[in-house]
Design a protein around this motif. Structure first.
Motif, PDB file in Angstrom:
ATOM      1  N   UNK A  16     -22.640  -5.791   6.008  1.00  0.00           N
ATOM      2  CA  UNK A  16     -22.783  -4.556   6.611  1.00  0.00           C
ATOM      3  C   UNK A  16     -23.772  -3.718   6.086  1.00  0.00           C
ATOM      4  N   UNK A  17     -24.535  -3.080   6.875  1.00  0.00           N
ATOM      5  CA  UNK A  17     -25.657  -1.883   6.641  1.00  0.00           C
ATOM      6  C   UNK A  17     -25.000  -0.817   5.940  1.00  0.00           C
ATOM      7  N   UNK A  18     -25.798   0.085   5.335  1.00  0.00           N
ATOM      8  CA  UNK A  18     -25.151   1.135   4.389  1.00  0.00           C
ATOM      9  C   UNK A  18     -24.083   2.002   5.233  1.00  0.00           C
ATOM     10  N   UNK A  19     -24.272   2.133   6.602  1.00  0.00           N
ATOM     11  CA  UNK A  19     -23.420   2.982   7.420  1.00  0.00           C
ATOM     12  C   UNK A  19     -22.448   2.136   7.989  1.00  0.00           C
ATOM     13  N   UNK A  20     -22.052   0.944   7.803  1.00  0.00           N
ATOM     14  CA  UNK A  20     -21.450  -0.180   8.379  1.00  0.00           C
ATOM     15  C   UNK A  20     -20.111  -0.644   7.622  1.00  0.00           C
ATOM     16  N   UNK A  21     -19.073  -0.973   8.437  1.00  0.00           N
ATOM     17  CA  UNK A  21     -17.847  -1.834   7.584  1.00  0.00           C
ATOM     18  C   UNK A  21     -17.983  -3.002   8.267  1.00  0.00           C
ATOM     19  N   UNK A  22     -17.295  -4.120   7.564  1.00  0.00           N
ATOM     20  CA  UNK A  22     -17.309  -5.484   7.870  1.00  0.00           C
ATOM     21  C   UNK A  22     -16.005  -5.593   8.101  1.00  0.00           C
ATOM     22  N   UNK A  23     -15.387  -6.087   9.248  1.00  0.00           N
ATOM     23  CA  UNK A  23     -14.468  -6.194   9.612  1.00  0.00           C
ATOM     24  C   UNK A  23     -13.794  -7.620   9.938  1.00  0.00           C
ATOM     25  N   UNK A  82     -23.006   0.996   1.700  1.00  0.00           N
ATOM     26  CA  UNK A  82     -23.115   1.942   0.427  1.00  0.00           C
ATOM     27  C   UNK A  82     -22.606   3.566   0.956  1.00  0.00           C
ATOM     28  N   UNK A  83     -22.880   3.806   2.047  1.00  0.00           N
ATOM     29  CA  UNK A  83     -22.674   5.248   2.470  1.00  0.00           C
ATOM     30  C   UNK A  83     -21.406   5.411   3.170  1.00  0.00           C
ATOM     31  N   UNK A  84     -20.462   4.446   3.292  1.00  0.00           N
ATOM     32  CA  UNK A  84     -19.357   4.735   3.902  1.00  0.00           C
ATOM     33  C   UNK A  84     -18.362   5.259   3.012  1.00  0.00           C
ATOM     34  N   UNK A  85     -17.643   6.408   3.513  1.00  0.00           N
ATOM     35  CA  UNK A  85     -16.669   7.118   2.880  1.00  0.00           C
ATOM     36  C   UNK A  85     -15.418   7.342   3.338  1.00  0.00           C
ATOM     37  N   UNK A  86     -15.211   6.989   4.716  1.00  0.00           N
ATOM     38  CA  UNK A  86     -14.023   7.032   5.418  1.00  0.00           C
ATOM     39  C   UNK A  86     -12.964   5.933   5.209  1.00  0.00           C
ATOM     40  N   UNK A  87     -13.606   4.725   5.108  1.00  0.00           N
ATOM     41  CA  UNK A  87     -12.717   3.600   5.005  1.00  0.00           C
ATOM     42  C   UNK A  87     -12.951   2.695   3.707  1.00  0.00           C
ATOM     43  N   UNK A  88     -11.936   2.028   3.465  1.00  0.00           N
ATOM     44  CA  UNK A  88     -11.576   1.305   2.376  1.00  0.00           C
ATOM     45  C   UNK A  88     -11.384  -0.158   2.567  1.00  0.00           C
ATOM     46  N   UNK A  89     -11.300  -1.136   1.598  1.00  0.00           N
ATOM     47  CA  UNK A  89     -10.762  -2.449   2.274  1.00  0.00           C
ATOM     48  C   UNK A  89      -9.316  -2.486   2.259  1.00  0.00           C
ATOM     49  N   UNK A  90      -9.135  -3.161   3.231  1.00  0.00           N
ATOM     50  CA  UNK A  90      -7.562  -3.152   3.657  1.00  0.00           C
ATOM     51  C   UNK A  90      -7.304  -2.277   4.632  1.00  0.00           C
ATOM     52  N   UNK A  91      -8.032  -1.429   4.926  1.00  0.00           N
ATOM     53  CA  UNK A  91      -7.643  -0.501   6.256  1.00  0.00           C
ATOM     54  C   UNK A  91      -7.797  -1.036   7.581  1.00  0.00           C
ATOM     55  N   UNK A  92      -6.602  -0.835   8.086  1.00  0.00           N
ATOM     56  CA  UNK A  92      -6.442  -1.500   9.402  1.00  0.00           C
ATOM     57  C   UNK A  92      -7.131  -0.712  10.455  1.00  0.00           C
ATOM     58  N   UNK A  93      -8.140  -1.239  11.226  1.00  0.00           N
ATOM     59  CA  UNK A  93      -9.130  -0.550  11.860  1.00  0.00           C
ATOM     60  C   UNK A  93      -9.270  -1.150  13.350  1.00  0.00           C
ATOM     61  N   UNK A  94      -9.638  -0.289  14.348  1.00  0.00           N
ATOM     62  CA  UNK A  94     -10.386  -0.728  15.584  1.00  0.00           C
ATOM     63  C   UNK A  94     -11.775  -0.044  15.771  1.00  0.00           C
ATOM     64  N   UNK A  95     -12.663  -0.872  16.491  1.00  0.00           N
ATOM     65  CA  UNK A  95     -14.120  -0.207  16.391  1.00  0.00           C
ATOM     66  C   UNK A  95     -14.567  -0.589  17.617  1.00  0.00           C
ATOM     67  N   UNK A  96     -15.644   0.382  17.885  1.00  0.00           N
ATOM     68  CA  UNK A  96     -16.399   0.274  19.131  1.00  0.00           C
ATOM     69  C   UNK A  96     -17.660  -0.370  18.721  1.00  0.00           C
ATOM     70  N   UNK A  97     -18.188  -1.372  18.988  1.00  0.00           N
ATOM     71  CA  UNK A  97     -19.374  -2.336  18.303  1.00  0.00           C
ATOM     72  C   UNK A  97     -20.196  -2.395  19.539  1.00  0.00           C
ATOM     73  N   UNK A  98     -21.786  -2.549  19.338  1.00  0.00           N
ATOM     74  CA  UNK A  98     -22.625  -2.970  20.311  1.00  0.00           C
ATOM     75  C   UNK A  98     -22.942  -4.506  20.587  1.00  0.00           C
ATOM     76  N   UNK A 115     -15.146  -5.078   3.616  1.00  0.00           N
ATOM     77  CA  UNK A 115     -16.299  -4.759   2.907  1.00  0.00           C
ATOM     78  C   UNK A 115     -16.634  -3.597   3.537  1.00  0.00           C
ATOM     79  N   UNK A 116     -17.766  -2.462   2.720  1.00  0.00           N
ATOM     80  CA  UNK A 116     -18.097  -1.444   3.414  1.00  0.00           C
ATOM     81  C   UNK A 116     -19.611  -1.148   2.780  1.00  0.00           C
TER      82      UNK A 116
END
Length: 331
Positions: free
Chosen positions: A30-37, A79-95, A76-77
């Motif tokens: 993940x880049x600084x503003x990205x999460x890895x899902x 460096x700049x990610x603040x809203x999510x942490x490891x283990x959060x169950x999410x859905x995401x719009x990706x490019x 994984x998240x």
């Protein structure tokens, strides 16, 4: 410990579903503003088909892999990610990059999955909900009491639009190609499902609305539907174009647009700026997620396929008989 490699689906050239084949690639970071899902499920959408056919290249800097929406847990998240942490169950719009066992997603277009939904249901939401919200509500200006006409009512976009517009107090009419699809759409809340094989939707809309016409029209068909939409629209109606299954080049007499003060607009989602998508995500989380949690809007799933069977999933999407979303799973 994350693995170094993952299974992905690559498009080996341009063409039919057969060009989609499993391959192995490194797990992205993940880049600084990205999460890895870790992808448990990935939705399939019409833009994926266009990309597979070589007609819709990914934006600069985006993954060349197909897949615009995913669901799973954050592993994984940046460096700049603040809203999510490891283990959060999410859905995401990706490019891009959704057809894989792991995907990176911008924090700004990642949302906690609505309560009560599993990975398949959650993965069916982002691309569809973002598209419907932006085009029907933001661009189309749908208001309580409006008449909404949706072409392709049994598609993933259509089934979402029926439920969301109904929950917002609008009245929905759809066009479909079979009695089975008509029944499914009316069960979701459509006031009337028009079988375009047997009825003229312009006349049917006028009849259903008592001559008023459709205040908002969501069209993914194009071609000769564009001029017919001008005839079906209400005074001050808003027509929003999101795709062109029957072609984008048409000849129009715009006098009707002028005389009835119509608005003809349209958009694509993928090409919009990260800032624009972030604004959509905030509005969707505030306005749509509570409707999903309350059971007023829910994804309609046609079928699921294993990630490695992506070619078969695309064959199902190419089959006009499908109703709702088709989703890939990694389990």
């Amino acid at each position: 410990m994350l693995p170094e490699t993952m299974t992905v689906i690559e498009a080996r050239g341009s063409g039919g579903p057969e060009v989609l084949v499993p391959a192995t690639r490194p797990v992205p970071k993940p880049a600084p503003d990205e999460v890895l899902i870790v992808v448990e499920a990935a939705g399939i959408n019409r833009p994926d088909v266009l990309q597979r056919q070589g007609l819709y290249p990914p934006p600069k800097g985006a993954s060349d892999l197909l897949g615009l929406e995913v669901a799973g847990s954050v592993v994984a998240a940046g460096d700049n990610v603040t809203r999510f942490k490891e283990g959060d169950f999410v859905c995401a719009l990706v490019n891009g990059g959704g057809y894989a066992e792991f995907a990176v997603a911008p924090e700004s277009t990642t949302l906690l999955a609505p309560d009560g939904l599993d990975a398949v249901q959650a993965a069916a939401l982002p691309e569809t909900v973002f598209t419907v919200w932006h085009n029907v509500v933001e661009r189309g200006g749908l208001q309580q009491g409006d008449w909404l006409l949706v072409h392709g009512g049994a598609s993933g976009i259509g089934t979402t639009a029926i439920q969301l517009a109904t929950a917002l107090g609008a009245k929905v009419i759809v066009t479909v190609g079979s009695a089975e699809k008509a029944k499914a759409c009316e069960a979701l809340g459509a006031v009337r499902a028009i079988n375009y094989a047997h009825e003229d939707f312009v006349e049917a809309v006028r009849e259903v609305t008592g001559g008023h016409g459709a205040d908002v029209i969501l069209d993914m068909v194009g071609g000769d539907y564009i001029e017919r939409n001008l005839k079906a629209a209400a005074l001050e109606g808003r027509i929003v174009q999101i795709a062109f299954l029957k072609g984008s080049k048409v000849e129009l007499d715009l006098m009707r647009l002028m005389m009835r003060r119509l608005t003809l607009t349209g958009s694509t989602l993928r090409a919009q700026t990260p800032e624009a998508k972030a604004c959509m995500a905030e509005a969707i989380e505030a306005r749509v997620w509570p409707l999903i949690a309350a059971g007023k809007v829910k994804p309609v799933i046609d079928s699921t396929f294993k990630l490695t069977d992506a070619a078969d999933a695309h064959r199902r999407l190419d089959d006009p008989a499908h109703i709702g979303k088709i989703v890939l799973t990694t389990a």
